[in-house]
Design an enzyme around this catalytic site. Structure first.
Site: not given
Ligand code: CP
Ligand code: NVA
Length: 308
Positions: A265, A293, A134, A131, A104, A225
């Site tokens: 999400c 997930r 997701q 992502h 990440r 989101d």
């Molecule tokens: N939806 C998602 O990726 O959540 P987190 O940021 O908690 O991993």
């Molecule tokens: N769009 C959000 C998703 C978190 C899972 C972010 O990037 O923070």
């Protein structure tokens, strides 16, 4: 077998996506029945995270444990990466120790650079651009709830961000009709819209609009989101004003099909992008979506590490 990565939904063909979804549902059943599924015994998967996470981290670590493998969680700041070691050297070294990397990070190009030099599968656990893990769980959830993907009408409201980008590619792969309603200047980036349109499987279409009503009318699925993604915290106040008319609330939900499901999400901000009554209401499937997930990522890990 030559190594494969999962940086984007674009890395998998539609039949491979359906195969992953079927495997994910198998894993879900097996877990419910307490049946062991230790396909990755003796393997090790490392996770490198430069941003916070609840679902992605815990679902991956649990998936890895259920599959009989070991996981190593690494906060990116604790690696020499934080002191200037290159992502390429990091990838070459870790390729000698572990069987896959779940990453990440901020810039998607960093992940591409890592994948280019690593001899092990690299899995995108979220970048500023995509992502895909997701989106895979999202497809699984829609398939479970609606019994089909092709021809489903999906409305996405709000920021054209990483989640939206991956959803566009996912939708294009399986023939979901997607409408994105965003304020001016916050639409998904043009290159990803083009990428999704180029993947078009025939039935689908992608529509970008400013009007919530035209996106949501008759939708089978409504998705939203956060308005402020990780790394954009300085813009939060400005964004709250810009997105104020894009909240998913009961009034908006009433425009969709009566059987519509509500997806997010997570993490969610009740009272901002979604009202509490909608996210906590009967049409919301957000916790099934979060659970999926775990199952979808098991399918992905088994495919990428042992080709099963
Ligand atoms: N939806 C998602 O990726 O959540 P987190 O940021 O908690 O991993
Ligand atoms: N769009 C959000 C998703 C978190 C899972 C972010 O990037 O923070």
């Amino acid at each position: 077998m030559s190594k494969r990565d999962f940086l984007s939904l674009a890395d998998f063909k539609p039949d491979e996506i359906y195969h992953l979804l079927a495997k994910a549902m198998d894993f879900k059943r097996q877990r419910r029945q307490n049946k062991p599924h230790r396909l990755l015994r003796g393997k090790t998967v490392a996770l490198i995270f430069s941003k916070p996470s609840t679902r992605t981290r815990v679902s991956f670590e649990t998936a890895i444990a259920d599959l009989g493998a070991d996981s190593i969680f690494l906060n990116a700041n604790d690696l020499q990466l934080g002191r200037g070691e290159t992502i390429e050297d990091t990838g070459k070294v870790l390729s000698r120790y572990v069987d896959a990397l779940v990453v990440r990070t901020h810039d998607h190009s960093e992940l591409e650079a890592l994948a280019a030099v690593s001899s092990i599968p690299i899995i995108n656990a979220l970048t500023n651009k995509y992502h895909p893990c997701q989106a895979l769980a999202d497809l699984m959830t829609i398939l479970e709830k609606k019994d089909r993907l092709s021809g489903i009408k999906l409305a996405y409201l709000g920021d054209g961000n990483n989640v939206c980008n991956s959803l566009m590619l996912a939708a294009a792969k399986v023939g979901i009709k997607l409408s994105v309603a965003s304020p001016k200047g916050y639409e998904p980036q043009a290159s990803v819209i083009e990428e999704a349109k180029a993947l078009k499987t025939g039935l689908n279409g992608i529509k970008i609009t400013r009007k919530i009503t035209s996106a949501v009318k008759g939708a089978d699925v409504i998705y939203t989101d956060v308005w402020t993604s990780m790394g954009q915290e300085d813009e939060a106040k400005e964004r709250r004003a810009i997105f104020a008319d894009y909240q998913l609330n009961s009034e908006v939900l009433a425009l969709a099909s009566p059987a519509a499901i509500v997806m997010h999400c997570l993490p969610a901000h009740r009272g901002e992008e979604i009202s509490a009554e909608v996210i906590d209401g009967e049409q919301s499937v957000v916790f099934d979506q979060a659970e999926n997930r775990l199952h979808a990522q098991k399918a992905l890990l088994a495919k990428l590490i042992v080709n099963e």
